[in-house]
Structures are given as C-alpha cells and as structure tokens.
Design a protein around this motif. Structure first.
Motif, PDB file in Angstrom:
ATOM      1  N   VAL A  92       0.866  -1.185   0.000  1.00 22.78           N
ATOM      2  CA  VAL A  92       0.000   0.000   0.000  1.00 22.78           C
ATOM      3  C   VAL A  92       0.905   1.239   0.000  1.00 22.78           C
ATOM      4  CG1 VAL A  92      -1.819  -1.208   1.260  1.00 22.78           C
ATOM      5  CG2 VAL A  92      -0.112   0.109   2.534  1.00 22.78           C
ATOM      6  N   SER A  93       0.299   2.413   0.111  1.00 21.46           N
ATOM      7  CA  SER A  93       1.081   3.637   0.264  1.00 21.46           C
ATOM      8  C   SER A  93       0.664   4.337   1.554  1.00 21.46           C
ATOM      9  CB  SER A  93       0.863   4.587  -0.920  1.00 21.46           C
ATOM     10  OG  SER A  93      -0.330   5.324  -0.736  1.00 21.46           O
ATOM     11  N   ALA A  94       1.457   5.306   1.949  1.00 20.23           N
ATOM     12  CA  ALA A  94       1.134   6.078   3.157  1.00 20.23           C
ATOM     13  C   ALA A  94       0.027   7.091   2.893  1.00 20.23           C
ATOM     14  CB  ALA A  94       2.379   6.787   3.668  1.00 20.23           C
ATOM     15  N   ILE A 101      -6.231   1.406   4.701  1.00 17.01           N
ATOM     16  CA  ILE A 101      -5.254   1.056   5.731  1.00 17.01           C
ATOM     17  C   ILE A 101      -5.905   0.110   6.746  1.00 17.01           C
ATOM     18  CG2 ILE A 101      -3.871   1.967   7.652  1.00 17.01           C
ATOM     19  CD1 ILE A 101      -2.709   2.536   4.879  1.00 17.01           C
ATOM     20  N   ALA A 104      -5.995  -3.341   5.243  1.00 12.25           N
ATOM     21  CA  ALA A 104      -4.625  -3.880   5.235  1.00 12.25           C
ATOM     22  C   ALA A 104      -4.173  -4.188   6.667  1.00 12.25           C
ATOM     23  CB  ALA A 104      -3.676  -2.883   4.577  1.00 12.25           C
ATOM     24  N   ASP A 113       2.094  -9.857   5.584  1.00 12.32           N
ATOM     25  CA  ASP A 113       3.108  -8.811   5.526  1.00 12.32           C
ATOM     26  C   ASP A 113       2.543  -7.650   4.711  1.00 12.32           C
ATOM     27  OD1 ASP A 113       5.108  -9.872   7.016  1.00 12.32           O
ATOM     28  OD2 ASP A 113       6.274 -10.642   5.325  1.00 12.32           O
ATOM     29  N   VAL A 114       2.690  -6.452   5.217  1.00 12.09           N
ATOM     30  CA  VAL A 114       2.240  -5.267   4.476  1.00 12.09           C
ATOM     31  C   VAL A 114       3.414  -4.315   4.328  1.00 12.09           C
ATOM     32  CG1 VAL A 114       0.623  -3.338   4.373  1.00 12.09           C
ATOM     33  CG2 VAL A 114      -0.103  -5.507   5.395  1.00 12.09           C
ATOM     34  N   ASP A 115       3.756  -3.989   3.100  1.00 10.51           N
ATOM     35  CA  ASP A 115       4.826  -3.031   2.835  1.00 10.51           C
ATOM     36  C   ASP A 115       4.247  -1.732   2.295  1.00 10.51           C
ATOM     37  OD1 ASP A 115       7.352  -4.154   3.544  1.00 10.51           O
ATOM     38  OD2 ASP A 115       7.108  -5.608   1.929  1.00 10.51           O
ATOM     39  N   THR A 116       4.992  -0.645   2.492  1.00 14.56           N
ATOM     40  CA  THR A 116       4.571   0.671   2.021  1.00 14.56           C
ATOM     41  C   THR A 116       5.461   1.125   0.865  1.00 14.56           C
ATOM     42  OG1 THR A 116       3.803   1.267   4.236  1.00 14.56           O
ATOM     43  CG2 THR A 116       4.187   3.076   2.693  1.00 14.56           C
TER      44      THR A 116
ATOM     45  N   VAL B   9      -6.468   0.167  13.874  1.00 10.06           N
ATOM     46  CA  VAL B   9      -6.333  -0.594  12.634  1.00 10.06           C
ATOM     47  C   VAL B   9      -6.283   0.328  11.407  1.00 10.06           C
ATOM     48  CG1 VAL B   9      -8.788  -0.933  12.185  1.00 10.06           C
ATOM     49  CG2 VAL B   9      -7.157  -2.713  11.506  1.00 10.06           C
ATOM     50  N   TRP B  10      -6.796   1.554  11.544  1.00 10.52           N
ATOM     51  CA  TRP B  10      -6.854   2.471  10.401  1.00 10.52           C
ATOM     52  C   TRP B  10      -5.631   3.386  10.315  1.00 10.52           C
ATOM     53  CZ3 TRP B  10      -6.437   6.912  13.032  1.00 10.52           C
ATOM     54  CH2 TRP B  10      -7.010   6.971  14.315  1.00 10.52           C
ATOM     55  N   CYS B  11      -4.693   3.210  11.221  1.00  9.95           N
ATOM     56  CA  CYS B  11      -3.550   4.119  11.340  1.00  9.95           C
ATOM     57  C   CYS B  11      -2.357   3.570  10.558  1.00  9.95           C
ATOM     58  CB  CYS B  11      -3.219   4.269  12.822  1.00  9.95           C
ATOM     59  SG  CYS B  11      -1.593   4.938  13.149  1.00  9.95           S
ATOM     60  N   HIS B  12      -1.872   4.341   9.593  1.00 14.79           N
ATOM     61  CA  HIS B  12      -0.759   3.855   8.773  1.00 14.79           C
ATOM     62  C   HIS B  12       0.520   3.707   9.571  1.00 14.79           C
ATOM     63  CE1 HIS B  12       2.688   4.067   6.014  1.00 14.79           C
ATOM     64  NE2 HIS B  12       1.960   3.191   5.356  1.00 14.79           N
ATOM     65  N   LEU B  15       0.298   0.492  11.239  1.00 18.22           N
ATOM     66  CA  LEU B  15       0.442  -0.602  10.269  1.00 18.22           C
ATOM     67  C   LEU B  15       1.901  -0.794   9.890  1.00 18.22           C
ATOM     68  CD1 LEU B  15      -0.680  -2.671   8.246  1.00 18.22           C
ATOM     69  CD2 LEU B  15      -1.119  -0.782   6.676  1.00 18.22           C
ATOM     70  N   SER B  16       2.587   0.326   9.649  1.00 18.33           N
ATOM     71  CA  SER B  16       3.972   0.203   9.201  1.00 18.33           C
ATOM     72  C   SER B  16       4.874  -0.314  10.314  1.00 18.33           C
ATOM     73  CB  SER B  16       4.484   1.531   8.645  1.00 18.33           C
ATOM     74  OG  SER B  16       4.550   2.483   9.657  1.00 18.33           O
ATOM     75  N   ARG B  18       3.941  -2.790  12.307  1.00 18.90           N
ATOM     76  CA  ARG B  18       3.556  -4.174  12.613  1.00 18.90           C
ATOM     77  C   ARG B  18       4.732  -5.126  12.435  1.00 18.90           C
ATOM     78  NH1 ARG B  18       1.071  -6.630  15.962  1.00 18.90           N
ATOM     79  NH2 ARG B  18      -0.147  -4.719  15.928  1.00 18.90           N
ATOM     80  N   LYS B  19       5.483  -4.959  11.338  1.00 18.33           N
ATOM     81  CA  LYS B  19       6.637  -5.827  11.087  1.00 18.33           C
ATOM     82  C   LYS B  19       7.678  -5.677  12.190  1.00 18.33           C
ATOM     83  CE  LYS B  19       7.275  -6.654   6.146  1.00 18.33           C
ATOM     84  NZ  LYS B  19       8.125  -6.290   4.996  1.00 18.33           N
TER      85      LYS B  19
END
Lengths: 369, 85
Positions: A92-94, A101, A104, A113-116, B9-12, B15-16, B18-19
């Motif tokens: 996805v993108s930021a 989001i 995802a 796995d989710v990459d930006t 869950v809606w926060c980028h 999300l980023s 999580r890894k």
C-alpha cells in the motif's frame, strides 16, 4: 457558512436528487422480482449500470455496487485474500484512506506482511520501487489515485502496468479523482469509487472488478444487482449515481475551468500572506489547495475559521510521530510545515466572493498570531 | 517486562510498525506484550490517558509504568528504547 471542504464530501446535485426521487417513488419494485414492475426496475438498473460502465470504460459486469467506498476498499483486499489464501503479502502507500489502511491492518493482524511503497521527493509514487517490493507471494498492490491532502495525481497507470508485468493484482482508490480528472483503467484490475464525492448521494459506492479477477463476496445472500454482493437492489441510488457520473462527464470542461479560476484566485491571495507557505505538489489537481501557517495548530486554526463561518480541513486524523502530514513532509522535507498544514477543497460551486471572504478572514487570523 | 501497545487498525503509522513489533517479539520472547485497539478497547485504553499520537508503547515493570514510547520508530530505535527501559 462558506464550505471549502469539497474533498471531504460534496452536496447532492438537485438534478441528481430529482432523479433519485423519481426512480425511488415511481420504479420502486424489487428488481429481483419476476413480475412486470420488477422487470421495469431491472431495466432501470441495467441502464444505470451501463452508464457507469461507459463512464469508467469497463465491461458492465465489472460494476459491483456497494454501500460506500469504505466497503469497496475492504471488499477488494479481504475478498482477494479469501480467494487467494497462499498470497500473504500486500503493498500500500502512506497516502491511503483509513478504510484501505484498515483493511490492510486487519490482514496484518492475520499474519500478512504489508509493505509501504515509498514516495519520491516530489510526493509521487516511486514506481520503480515496485520491482523490489513485489514478491512471489504478493497478493495485491493497492494505491490511491490522488493524495487527498495535497491533491497530487499519482502515476497509477504506470504502477498498474508494472504490476501487470509481475502478474500481481492492482487496485486503486479512485474516490478523489472521479469528476476531477481523467484516468485509464486498462491495466487496473480493481478500483474503488464513491458517489458522494461527485455530487451524488451518500450510501452508494462501487467496486470495479475486471472479469478476470477472482474474489470472494463479503456479503452472501444470493444474486442481486450482481452475483458478488447480496442486497435488495437500490434502484434510486443506482440511478442517482449514474446521473451524477453523466453530469460529471458532460460538464467536465466547464466545471474544471471554474475550479481552476478559483484555485488561481486562492493561490494569488495566499501569496500575499508572508506567514503562509503553499505546499504545491507535483501534478496536483486544482481542486486541492494545501498550505501551512507555521507556528499554528491546525485544530485551533480550523476552529477560528469555523467560528467565522468558513469550513475546511487539515490533514487526515491519523498520524505518526509529531502529528506531521506524510504528504506535506514528502514534498517539503520540513517538519514545521508538515505539522501546520491546512487543506481547501474547491468546487465549481465555489464563488469568487467566497474566496474573497476566506482570504479576508485568513488575513485577520494571521494578524492575531 | 510487559509492553502494552495501543494502536488503531486504520492508522498507517501503526500498520507500518507491525513488522517491527513482530520482529522484536520474535527476538525477545522473554517480554510480555498486550495489545489494545484504540477504538475497540476504550475501557482498557482510557486509564493510560494517551495523547493524539499513536502507536503508544507503555513499558511496565512490576505493574508500574517505567517508560512511554510514542509514534513511529525504526526497528533498531524501538528495540533500543525497550532494552534501556
């Protein structure tokens, strides 16, 4: 009140409202019924779907009406994930809407796995980075067509083409582009659309799904408007959405000319304010104006304007460290600008007087700082 | 050591990370993690009185908060902050 938040939502066009009311009161039968009135409803709905398919340049069987763009975004990601369970990677993108989001993020909690995809210094997608991010287990690349903060028109066609070469599905959120600019869905597999962003009613969106794309429905219950989503066909909403798209197509040049003029008027006025910095993105649509007033807190600034009868927005509600705007930071590299940015959403309905009033209140506000 | 993560869950930014969180969990199985959703776990989140920025990492030792880490961090930065808690 002066409304300058048309990127958040638009008012219902009275002609669209008339169409909605006409169909909903006159052709109200369930289109799944076999009787004469049901068949009449189905004919109306088929005509609406044909208008939508024509607008987007896709086969009519690609049109899946949903209740919203939020649903369509969730449907795209979760529906693909259910259909292709061995593919466990998403890109996805930021810049994505919270609903994308959110979908995802839900998958990430299930172990995906989710990459930006990174942005270039111009705030555009780094298309070539897709080559290194895409993996054998990549399920889908999902990228919005327009940055909803700065209005930058993103290179979704190039991204879609790149994904096609890698045999990976490409989904795009067209919500901020429909009615504002042109697009080519030739290599796009799935797309999300919303009616209320284009002077249509709230309560209807679309997932456009090309025929070759497999997906598992999220709402089961039998064939409705399409086999992909169960619900009683919303005859009036479909007709209204189709009418909104028809008007957007027929009046595109006229609307754009007005928006461009209002945009230029705003920009000229903002340039007169020394405390204001215009955050000009590459390939930005004129419907968006993003600016910063360094040293201000957007929630306080927006309250001042609202108290003076002017409504607009700042950046999206969710943010990372320092509450900075990802979009503004990408194009400016300046944290002070990124935490003090504001967004105007312009329309063909915006008047010269409204812009003059906005600029006057802005000057007063800056004077209080 | 217990790490309480508050995210949405809606926060980028969440999300980023999580890894990063998963990688640290794997590397430090001795730490206990509790995750709360800002919207869905309101009752559990409220006592921590967090601000507007998420994710928030609250580090506890013997049921007492010893450190609070706010916002998006790289793997090395977050791990370092946790190791030094």
């Amino acid at each position: 009140m002066i409304y300058l938040d048309y990127s958040a939502t638009t008012p219902l066009d009275p002609r669209v409202a008339a169409k909605w009311m006409d169909v909903e009161t006159r052709v109200y039968a369930n289109a799944n019924s076999a009787h004469a009135l049901g068949l009449a409803s189905k004919a109306i709905n088929d005509a609406s779907l044909a208008v939508m398919a024509g607008f987007f340049g896709v086969p009519v069987e690609s049109i899946i009406p949903t209740a919203s763009a939020v649903e369509a975004n969730n449907f795209a990601l979760k529906g693909l994930a259910l259909k292709y369970p061995k593919k466990r990677h998403v890109i996805v993108s930021a810049l994505e809407h919270a609903s994308l989001i959110g979908a995802a993020g839900y998958l990430a909690h299930q172990g995906y796995d989710v990459d930006t995809l990174p942005l270039t210094p111009q705030g555009l997608y780094d298309v070539e980075a897709l080559d290194t991010l895409i993996r054998p287990d990549t399920l889908v690349v999902s990228l919005t067509a327009v940055d909803s903060e700065t209005g930058s028109r993103q290179p979704i066609e190039s991204c879609a083409e790149r994904c096609r070469l890698h045999h990976v599905f490409f989904h795009t959120d067209l919500t901020q582009l429909v009615g504002k600019g042109s697009f080519d869905l030739s290599h796009v597999d799935l797309a999300t659309v919303s009616a209320h962003k284009v002077y249509g009613p709230k309560g209807i969106g679309l997932l456009i799904k090309k025929p070759h794309v497999g997906i598992v429905p999220l709402l089961h219950g039998g064939h409705s408007v399409t086999p992909w989503r169960a619900s009683t066909p919303p005859n009036g909403l479909l007709a209204a959405f189709a009418e909104a798209l028809r008007l957007a197509h027929d009046e595109a040049d006229q609307r754009l000319a007005i928006v461009q003029a209002r945009h230029d008027q705003v920009i000229a006025g903002l340039r007169q304010q020394s405390r204001v910095t215009i955050n000009q993105a590459s390939q930005a649509l004129p419907h968006f104006v993003n600016f910063s007033i360094v040293g201000t807190r957007p929630e306080e600034g927006l309250r001042y304007f609202s108290d003076h009868g002017i409504c607009f927005s700042s950046k999206s509600a969710c943010s990372g460290q320092d509450e900075k705007s990802v979009s503004v930071y990408a194009i400016t590299g300046d944290e002070a600008l990124a935490i003090s940015s504001y967004r105007l959403g312009l329309s063909h309905l915006t008047t010269v007087t409204e812009i003059e009033t906005f600029l006057s209140v802005l000057a007063d506000y800056v004077g209080t700082l | 050591m217990t790490i309480i993560v508050i995210s949405a869950v809606w926060c980028h930014a969440c999300l980023s990370m999580r890894k990063t969180i998963n990688a640290i969990k794997t590397k430090h199985p001795e730490w206990t993690w509790i995750e709360y959703d800002l919207d869905l776990d309101e009752d559990q989140v409220a006592p921590f009185k967090i601000g507007k920025i998420i994710p928030v990492f609250i580090v506890q030792k013997n049921n007492t908060e010893v450190k609070r880490i706010v916002g998006e961090h790289s793997l090395s930065a977050l791990e370092s902050e946790l190791l030094n808690a």
